[in-house]
Motif scaffolding. Structure first.
Motif, PDB file in Angstrom:
ATOM      1  N   MET A   1       0.740  -1.223  -0.176  1.00  0.00           N
ATOM      2  CA  MET A   1       0.094   0.100   0.129  1.00  0.00           C
ATOM      3  C   MET A   1       0.731   1.202   0.154  1.00  0.00           C
ATOM      4  O   MET A   1       0.219   2.327   0.023  1.00  0.00           O
ATOM      5  CB  MET A   1      -0.916   0.092   1.237  1.00  0.00           C
ATOM      6  N   ALA A   2       2.092   1.323   0.160  1.00  0.00           N
ATOM      7  CA  ALA A   2       2.982   2.250   0.164  1.00  0.00           C
ATOM      8  C   ALA A   2       2.751   3.247  -1.210  1.00  0.00           C
ATOM      9  O   ALA A   2       3.097   4.161  -0.995  1.00  0.00           O
ATOM     10  CB  ALA A   2       4.465   1.895   0.161  1.00  0.00           C
ATOM     11  N   ALA A   3       2.379   2.424  -2.342  1.00  0.00           N
ATOM     12  CA  ALA A   3       2.244   3.276  -3.540  1.00  0.00           C
ATOM     13  C   ALA A   3       1.337   4.318  -3.311  1.00  0.00           C
ATOM     14  O   ALA A   3       1.180   5.403  -4.289  1.00  0.00           O
ATOM     15  CB  ALA A   3       1.776   2.388  -4.761  1.00  0.00           C
ATOM     16  N   LEU A   4       0.344   4.169  -2.641  1.00  0.00           N
ATOM     17  CA  LEU A   4      -0.663   5.350  -2.214  1.00  0.00           C
ATOM     18  C   LEU A   4       0.060   6.542  -2.192  1.00  0.00           C
ATOM     19  O   LEU A   4      -0.577   7.612  -2.381  1.00  0.00           O
ATOM     20  CB  LEU A   4      -1.624   4.886  -1.219  1.00  0.00           C
ATOM     21  N   PHE A   5       1.309   6.486  -1.446  1.00  0.00           N
ATOM     22  CA  PHE A   5       1.662   7.657  -0.949  1.00  0.00           C
ATOM     23  C   PHE A   5       2.852   8.467  -1.887  1.00  0.00           C
ATOM     24  O   PHE A   5       3.516   9.373  -1.694  1.00  0.00           O
ATOM     25  CB  PHE A   5       2.053   7.654   0.630  1.00  0.00           C
ATOM     26  N   ASP A   6       3.539   7.358  -2.760  1.00  0.00           N
ATOM     27  CA  ASP A   6       4.664   7.435  -3.405  1.00  0.00           C
ATOM     28  C   ASP A   6       4.116   8.096  -4.844  1.00  0.00           C
ATOM     29  O   ASP A   6       5.116   9.139  -5.279  1.00  0.00           O
ATOM     30  CB  ASP A   6       5.113   6.452  -3.758  1.00  0.00           C
ATOM     31  N   ALA A   7       3.091   8.019  -5.404  1.00  0.00           N
ATOM     32  CA  ALA A   7       2.953   8.286  -6.791  1.00  0.00           C
ATOM     33  C   ALA A   7       1.791   9.557  -6.552  1.00  0.00           C
ATOM     34  O   ALA A   7       1.183   9.812  -5.574  1.00  0.00           O
ATOM     35  CB  ALA A   7       2.105   7.472  -7.627  1.00  0.00           C
ATOM     36  N   PRO A   8       1.863  10.559  -7.489  1.00  0.00           N
ATOM     37  CA  PRO A   8       0.906  11.790  -7.531  1.00  0.00           C
ATOM     38  C   PRO A   8      -0.408  11.318  -7.366  1.00  0.00           C
ATOM     39  O   PRO A   8      -0.782  10.249  -7.893  1.00  0.00           O
ATOM     40  CB  PRO A   8       1.246  12.595  -8.775  1.00  0.00           C
ATOM     41  N   LEU A   9      -1.196  12.047  -6.705  1.00  0.00           N
ATOM     42  CA  LEU A   9      -2.506  11.715  -6.566  1.00  0.00           C
ATOM     43  C   LEU A   9      -3.264  12.116  -7.739  1.00  0.00           C
ATOM     44  O   LEU A   9      -3.058  13.066  -8.330  1.00  0.00           O
ATOM     45  CB  LEU A   9      -3.252  12.498  -5.281  1.00  0.00           C
ATOM     46  N   PRO A  10      -4.626  11.529  -8.053  1.00  0.00           N
ATOM     47  CA  PRO A  10      -5.387  12.109  -9.251  1.00  0.00           C
ATOM     48  C   PRO A  10      -5.928  13.305  -9.117  1.00  0.00           C
ATOM     49  O   PRO A  10      -6.317  13.648  -8.361  1.00  0.00           O
ATOM     50  CB  PRO A  10      -6.408  10.704  -9.214  1.00  0.00           C
ATOM     51  N   PRO A  11      -6.051  13.994 -10.043  1.00  0.00           N
ATOM     52  CA  PRO A  11      -6.750  15.112 -10.178  1.00  0.00           C
ATOM     53  C   PRO A  11      -8.096  15.088  -9.854  1.00  0.00           C
ATOM     54  O   PRO A  11      -8.861  13.988 -10.475  1.00  0.00           O
ATOM     55  CB  PRO A  11      -6.374  15.948 -11.725  1.00  0.00           C
ATOM     56  N   LEU A  12      -8.918  15.906  -9.253  1.00  0.00           N
ATOM     57  CA  LEU A  12     -10.402  15.951  -9.056  1.00  0.00           C
ATOM     58  C   LEU A  12     -11.266  16.618  -9.987  1.00  0.00           C
ATOM     59  O   LEU A  12     -10.825  17.712 -10.434  1.00  0.00           O
ATOM     60  CB  LEU A  12     -10.758  16.209  -7.564  1.00  0.00           C
ATOM     61  N   GLU A  13     -11.966  15.943 -10.598  1.00  0.00           N
ATOM     62  CA  GLU A  13     -13.038  16.713 -11.584  1.00  0.00           C
ATOM     63  C   GLU A  13     -13.676  17.827 -10.867  1.00  0.00           C
ATOM     64  O   GLU A  13     -13.919  18.975 -11.646  1.00  0.00           O
ATOM     65  CB  GLU A  13     -13.968  15.712 -12.416  1.00  0.00           C
ATOM     66  N   SER A  14     -14.050  17.726  -9.888  1.00  0.00           N
ATOM     67  CA  SER A  14     -14.910  18.749  -9.198  1.00  0.00           C
ATOM     68  C   SER A  14     -14.728  18.518  -7.513  1.00  0.00           C
ATOM     69  O   SER A  14     -14.418  17.461  -7.034  1.00  0.00           O
ATOM     70  CB  SER A  14     -16.295  18.579  -9.296  1.00  0.00           C
TER      71      SER A  14
END
Length: 727
Positions: A1-14
């Motif tokens: 679950m470390a990948a949750l914090f290593d990659a950029p978070l997805p942009p939010l449409e709204s």
């Protein structure tokens, strides 16, 4: 679950206004806590499996957004959940103060006897207090009963019967996109739409969690939407399964339609599946690295972390620490859960199959004036001997009046009165809410019965012919028969399933209407199978069957021999020996009791014939012939074909040293095999004989009698067994 914090978070449409959705920051954080808890439990289940301490690893990874669906519903809305609904179940547990979702889930993973729902019998999601019946993993088998439960909510209100759920409840039923293709799912959703199209209230939300794949078989892009968006009677709502706020929006709308308009909704939640199908599934064998990476990129937890940052509730570093602490807590609870006791022996395993329930008084019968009014249309027949179908009809009249919570459902049982008139005029007496004409779908008939039983009704479904039950046997085998077992007796679905069957119909039907095999019922633990042979025994046995369902919460199969429905005579035309008086309403044949016929009870029989159904009728014919030979015969009618009434049978055989088993079913897989074995096990020292049908399907017309036992064959077999013993 470390990948949750290593990659950029997805942009939010709204980033919608939380207050506009009726939410607070605390609500959102609570759901995300549920999502994380579900994911950590999935991971820890695999850790425990590697240690040999966990035994089921189909998890909810990628589907955790269903927590928001639980949040949109009331905890009294009955939920039939598939196995990827861990987050839904955890969120619902949070709605009940004092719940311990992490501990309960880990007890289930560890097959502990302390597991609150199954007591270690299976890893299931379930809770009596939370209105979540446990489900089997058979594909889509829970949809018919979910539809039946939805139908029952309005039904109980119309009948003024107090149900198990409030009258404004809705039903939620989750399934996967692959399961949506199963005939059971298609049938259940079709039955729901069929009813709703006719303005029957069906407050149900089908939640299709569409991750695009069923184990390794991909779902064609757009397939689910194309198949369900335009279904008549069904509202279609889609949402982004990665975003709990969009799921909540859609779930609120679905809940409004189902609760206020009492109409069915198909909630299409598009999501991803992570970690493969189960712990043993290596998804890299059928998915490319790019596909696996794409799914991980669309992990709903990534969107949830982005929401926390967008609303300035918590940043990623804070959540990294939160997740580490959550892992430590889950692992600590896991260490305790695996120490808890397991089921100790066979008795403990089987304790919930048929738990003994306290006896209770029977509901009062009608008084003479009420019964006279109920039977006013039959006043010219009362007091006269009648056939099997007529006395069954009268027994149903009495029982429907005696038990106000009984409902019947089946094909053509309404104004037509059934194919053989057994349900004649019941709809006129009790109305269409208690005698329900269904569509032609056995799965839906039995599912309706199971769902109604979940809501406090006592169903008496009818399957038109025995051969037709195979279209829906999993509703009995996988659903009705197992519910008490997997819920430790907390949930039950009592019912009496009437099935017209067996052979010997003259010149009619062939195999599809002359099915002489019911082995499918006889290996179901806890299910009772009963078969009358005449109108008198039918009325008494049906009353006992209803008592067993009502008091002991049993599933009872009531198998009615079609060929004897209209049989009036025994040996000669006009002798009237197979027409019987209607037994008084209080008369019953007790569970496990047999009946017997002999011309001299004080005399030991030269031979005892043990049989049932048509076999009893034929054996009574044979007895008259054998009596003319000077052979004294006792004929025993078993009545109860599963479990077999061995104690009563041994008592009835008494000192007779010859037993001939007459079984109208096939030589292989028949009751006679079990009877033979059990008599030997009980040290029956006499001579045993067996006469069965051939191992054949039943052909049309007179050819049928080439493969079935006949009176002449019974006479010959009995004579051979007593040869030399009589004068």
């Amino acid at each position: 679950m470390a990948a949750l914090f290593d990659a950029p978070l997805p942009p939010l449409e709204s980033v919608p206004d939380l207050h506009g959705l009726g939410l607070s920051a605390a609500d959102l954080f609570d759901w995300i806590d549920t999502q994380l808890t579900s994911r950590v439990l999935d991971v820890h289940s695999r850790e425990l499996q590697a240690m040999g301490e966990s035994f089921y690893t189909i998890g909810s990874a990628g589907h955790e957004g269903n927590a928001a669906i639980a949040a949109a519903l009331k905890p009294t809305d009955m939920a039939f959940l598939h196995y990827r609904s861990g987050a839904f179940f955890i969120q619902r547990q949070k709605q009940l103060p004092g719940s311990t979702p992490i501990y309960d889930m880990l007890l289930s993973f560890a097959a502990s006897a302390d597991d609150p729902i199954s007591h270690g019998r299976h890893k299931v999601l379930g809770s009596k207090n939370l209105f979540v019946p446990p489900q089997t993993s058979t594909i889509a088998s829970h949809l018919p009963k979910a539809a039946g439960m939805a139908h029952s909510i309005g039904l109980t209100k119309r009948l003024s019967v107090t149900g198990e759920v409030p009258s404004d409840s809705v039903v939620v039923c989750s399934l996967g996109d692959a399961s949506a293709n199963h005939s059971t799912a298609q049938g259940a959703i079709n039955a729901t739409c069929w009813a709703a199209y006719q303005n029957v209230p069906m407050p149900i939300i089908f939640v299709c969690e569409d991750n695009g794949i069923g184990i390794s078989t991909k779902t064609p892009h757009g397939w689910i939407e194309a198949g369900f968006r335009q279904r008549p009677g069904l509202h279609y709502i889609a949402c982004d399964g990665r975003n709990v706020l969009d799921i909540y929006r859609a779930a609120q709308e679905a809940e409004r339609i189902a609760r206020k308009r009492r109409q069915p909704v198909f909630l299409h939640m598009k999501c991803v599946r992570l970690y493969g199908h189960a712990g043993s599934d290596a998804e890299m064998t059928y998915l490319s690295k790019e596909q696996i990476a794409h799914n991980e990129l669309h992990d709903p937890l990534r969107t949830s972390l982005a929401l926390l940052e967008a609303y300035e509730i918590a940043d990623r570093e804070t959540m990294r620490g939160y997740l580490d602490a959550l892992f430590a807590r889950v692992r600590a609870v896991g260490r305790e859960a695996i120490k808890r006791p397991k089921l100790a022996d066979a008795a403990a395993v089987m304790a919930s199959i048929t738990p003994e329930r306290p006896a209770k008084p029977l509901p009062p019968s009608l008084n003479p004036a009420q019964r006279a009014a109920l039977f006013s249309h039959e006043k010219h027949n009362l007091g006269k001997p009648q056939t099997l179908n007529k006395l069954l009809n009268w027994a149903l009249l009495d029982l429907m009046a005696q038990y106000p919570n009984t409902v019947m459902m089946g094909e053509d049982i309404g104004k037509k009165g059934g194919v053989y008139g057994v349900t004649s005029r019941l709809i006129q007496q009790f109305g269409p809410n208690r005698v329900i004409n269904t569509l032609l779908d056995e799965q839906s008939i039995l599912g309706m019965a199971i769902g109604c039983a979940h809501n406090g009704l006592l169903p008496i479904p009818e399957i038109q012919f025995l051969a037709y039950v195979h279209n829906a046997e999993d509703q009995i085998r996988g659903e009705a028969a197992t519910l008490s077992f997997f819920s430790s007796g907390q949930f039950t679905n009592p019912m009496v399933i009437r099935i017209a069957g067996l052979a010997y119909q003259r010149g009619f039907g062939g195999h599809f209407h002359n099915d002489n095999s019911f082995a499918v019922f006889r290996d179901l633990p806890g299910v009772i199978l009963v078969c009358p042979s005449n109108g008198e025994s039918a009325a008494k046995l049906l009353r006992e069957a209803v008592r067993l369902a009502d008091e002991q919460k049993r599933v009872v199969i009531f198998l009615e021999p079609i060929a004897l429905y209209n049989q009036k005579d025994l040996c000669e035309p006009g002798d009237g020996k197979w027409s019987f008086a209607y037994p008084a309403p209080e008369e019953r044949i007790a569970f496990g009791e047999v009946s017997s016929f002999t011309m001299d009870e004080a005399r030991i029989a030269d031979i005892t014939i043990v049989t049932y159904g048509n076999g009893y009728y034929l054996s009574r014919q044979a007895e008259e012939v054998l009596r003319g030979d000077g052979i004294h015969v006792k004929v025993v009618d078993l009545h109860w074909l599963h479990p077999l009434p061995m104690d009563a049978l041994i008592t009835s055989i008494g000192d007779s040293r010859r037993v001939l088993i007459v079984d109208e079913c096939r030589e292989t897989g028949s009751v006679s095999e079990e009877l033979w074995t059990r008599l030997q096990e009980q040290d029956f020292a006499g001579k045993l004989g067996r006469l069965c049908a051939d191992d054949s399907f039943i052909p049309l017309a007179k050819a049928a009698y080439h493969v079935l036992p006949a009176k002449e064959a019974i006479v010959s077999a009995a004579r051979a067994m007593v040869k030399g013993a009589i004068g």
